[in-house]
Scaffold this motif. Structure first.
Motif, mmCIF file in Angstrom:
data_model
loop_
_atom_site.group_PDB
_atom_site.id
_atom_site.type_symbol
_atom_site.label_atom_id
_atom_site.label_comp_id
_atom_site.label_asym_id
_atom_site.label_seq_id
_atom_site.Cartn_x
_atom_site.Cartn_y
_atom_site.Cartn_z
ATOM 1 N N UNK A 162 0.213 -12.108 -12.759
ATOM 2 C CA UNK A 162 0.717 -10.741 -12.665
ATOM 3 C C UNK A 162 1.933 -10.555 -13.571
ATOM 4 N N UNK A 163 2.821 -11.534 -13.595
ATOM 5 C CA UNK A 163 3.996 -11.471 -14.473
ATOM 6 C C UNK A 163 3.551 -11.371 -15.933
ATOM 7 N N UNK A 164 2.558 -12.170 -16.317
ATOM 8 C CA UNK A 164 2.031 -12.098 -17.685
ATOM 9 C C UNK A 164 1.474 -10.710 -17.969
ATOM 10 N N UNK B 18 -5.272 -4.503 -11.025
ATOM 11 C CA UNK B 18 -6.210 -4.459 -9.896
ATOM 12 C C UNK B 18 -7.652 -4.330 -10.392
ATOM 13 N N UNK B 19 -7.834 -3.522 -11.431
ATOM 14 C CA UNK B 19 -9.177 -3.315 -11.978
ATOM 15 C C UNK B 19 -9.714 -4.592 -12.619
ATOM 16 N N UNK B 20 -8.838 -5.321 -13.298
ATOM 17 C CA UNK B 20 -9.285 -6.531 -14.003
ATOM 18 C C UNK B 20 -9.493 -7.706 -13.067
ATOM 19 N N UNK B 21 -8.610 -7.889 -12.071
ATOM 20 C CA UNK B 21 -8.649 -9.095 -11.241
ATOM 21 C C UNK B 21 -9.111 -8.858 -9.807
ATOM 22 N N UNK B 22 -9.199 -7.616 -9.389
ATOM 23 C CA UNK B 22 -9.652 -7.333 -8.035
ATOM 24 C C UNK B 22 -8.665 -7.739 -6.962
ATOM 25 N N UNK B 23 -7.388 -7.791 -7.309
ATOM 26 C CA UNK B 23 -6.338 -8.132 -6.345
ATOM 27 C C UNK B 23 -5.453 -6.901 -6.145
ATOM 28 N N UNK C 171 -9.446 -21.701 -11.299
ATOM 29 C CA UNK C 171 -8.557 -20.726 -10.684
ATOM 30 C C UNK C 171 -8.590 -20.881 -9.174
ATOM 31 N N UNK C 172 -7.426 -20.810 -8.535
ATOM 32 C CA UNK C 172 -7.412 -20.861 -7.071
ATOM 33 C C UNK C 172 -7.985 -19.575 -6.498
ATOM 34 N N UNK C 173 -8.278 -19.601 -5.219
ATOM 35 C CA UNK C 173 -8.836 -18.417 -4.559
ATOM 36 C C UNK C 173 -7.887 -17.231 -4.698
ATOM 37 N N UNK C 174 -8.443 -16.053 -4.883
ATOM 38 C CA UNK C 174 -7.624 -14.857 -5.056
ATOM 39 C C UNK C 174 -7.075 -14.380 -3.713
ATOM 40 N N UNK C 175 -5.814 -14.014 -3.679
ATOM 41 C CA UNK C 175 -5.254 -13.448 -2.447
ATOM 42 C C UNK C 175 -5.731 -12.006 -2.293
#
Length: 427
Positions: free
Chosen positions: A328-330, A69-74, A42-46
């Motif tokens: 996010x779309x998924x 946001x809770x699952x991915x921290x983004x 996975x690329x770095x999270x924005x």
């Protein structure tokens, strides 16, 4: 001889140096494998992603964002704009200026045009993600054989009736015509539809054999327009009959026709209408006890072949976070998010598992939309479709007001459509 020997020694010396400097085969293979492994990570999270949602639909978006946001921290920010035109128009301005969002929602019939303009990107998802949705809703997100989004909601016109004025939905248009002839008096009407708008008129014309662009080998042929064939004329003649006999008021023709029809129905003056799920909330607010059913069958025994619209989520071509925007779309289209959207907005999700869920299967309105969708076709999403709406509206208004015979009006419309396609869409 000495010169030849000296030259040979120099060549061998150079080759030896190059060999010493280069990696050995094992090291090269190891490096290549290491690169492949990194490419799969996975690329770095924005820090954040930005979404443009349709007006008044944020009630469905907010819980999905919170879960993401809770699952991915983004962090995910959003703003709302009119989906039909504002989002596309604003993206044309904000994209080149560097202010575009990562994800937008669009109606599927705009996909071809925004792809050609370079506004959204092709996305890649696993097959199990695609298998979540109905086949027709996924195909609506395709253009030129590539996937440009995931579907979030589907809609098509259905039959809506006021239970205080009509006991049950008629099975056929012949029954509806007879009812309307008896019921229509003064400001009261038995049935109304916006048949001067091709989006709605297609159901009648398509059910008689009309088509916009003929499909050949899985692609739409822009040069084969079927809007003035025998079926199209037959459907237009049936449409004209309702206006000619005074079963539709003159006030529902033209741009203000939709609001005029909605007003009459919500005032309790109209027994039934051909309208879509977007009209339900206003009917509820007006206190109308309404029923919903698939549209009655046509006089020829065929089902009304409505146009189906599919709303989708798309990754913009301007995002620097393609991977996470796709994630996010998924997430926004998964079963949980789709169910929440239906519960909060009434939008029908094309998620196969939810179609059989009691939340939809036992909902009269949702079931009617699902059944009618099985007879519907997705609106053509090629850019040339933009040339269809205005000429067909002009033709249908001429037909509705009896200023032109159906055949002549449709011939003129198709001539205009074909000329505009040639002018505005060079091959």
């Amino acid at each position: 001889m000495k010169k030849a020997f000296s030259l040979f020694m120099m060549i061998m010396l150079v080759l030896g140096v190059l060999a010493a400097c280069g990696p050995n085969r094992e090291e090269a293979t190891s490096t290549e494998n290491e690169g492949s492994n990194k490419a799969g990570e996975e690329p770095a999270k924005p820090e954040k992603l930005v979404v443009w949602e349709d007006t008044d639909k944020e009630v469905a978006l907010e819980p999905a964002i919170e879960a993401f946001e809770k699952e991915y921290g983004i962090k995910v920010e959003y703003k709302t704009l009119g989906m039909a035109d504002k989002i596309r128009d604003q993206l044309r301005l904000d994209g080149p200026a560097g202010n575009a969002p990562d994800v937008v929602t669009l109606p599927h019939d705009q996909i071809g045009q925004v792809v050609v303009e370079g506004l959204i990107s092709e996305i890649e998802v696993e097959q199990d993600v695609l298998d979540t949705f109905t086949e027709s809703s996924v195909s609506a997100q395709m253009y030129d054989g590539k996937l440009y989004g995931l579907p979030k909601a589907t809609e098509t016109p259905v039959f809506i009736y006021n239970k205080a004025l009509m006991d049950k939905a008629p099975a056929t248009f012949d029954e509806l015509y007879t009812f309307s002839k008896d019921f229509t008096k003064g400001d009261n009407y038995g049935f109304l539809a916006l048949w001067d708008n091709y989006y709605f008129a297609h159901g009648i014309m398509g059910g008689n054999g009309a088509y916009v662009f003929n499909e050949e080998n899985g692609a739409l042929n822009r040069d084969d327009v079927g809007l003035n064939n025998e079926g199209a004329v037959r459907g237009a003649e049936y449409i004209q009959q309702w206006y000619k006999e005074g079963l539709f008021p003159k006030g529902i023709i033209g741009e203000s026709g939709g609001s005029a029809m909605d007003g009459l129905f919500n005032e309790g003056k109209v027994a039934s209408v051909m309208n879509g799920p977007w009209a339900f909330q206003a009917m509820k607010d007006a206190g109308i006890d309404y029923g919903v059913a698939p549209l009655p069958t046509l006089p020829n025994g065929e089902n009304v072949k409505t146009l189906m619209g599919v709303k989708g989520w798309h990754v913009t071509a301007f995002t620097e976070n393609q991977y996470w925007a796709t994630k996010l779309v998924e997430f926004l289209t998964n079963e949980e998010s789709a169910k929440t959207r239906f519960e909060t907005t009434g939008e029908i999700p094309p998620v196969k598992s939810l179609i059989e869920d009691p939340i939809i299967a036992e909902n009269e309105a949702a079931k009617a939309v699902a059944v009618q969708s099985s007879y519907a076709i997705p609106m053509p999403n090629i850019p040339e479709m933009a040339e269809v709406w205005s000429p067909m509206a002009s033709a249908l208004q001429q037909i509705a007001t009896q200023k032109s015979e159906p055949k002549a009006a449709l011939d003129s419309a198709v001539d205009t459509i074909q000329k505009q396609i040639e002018t505005n869409h060079a091959k």
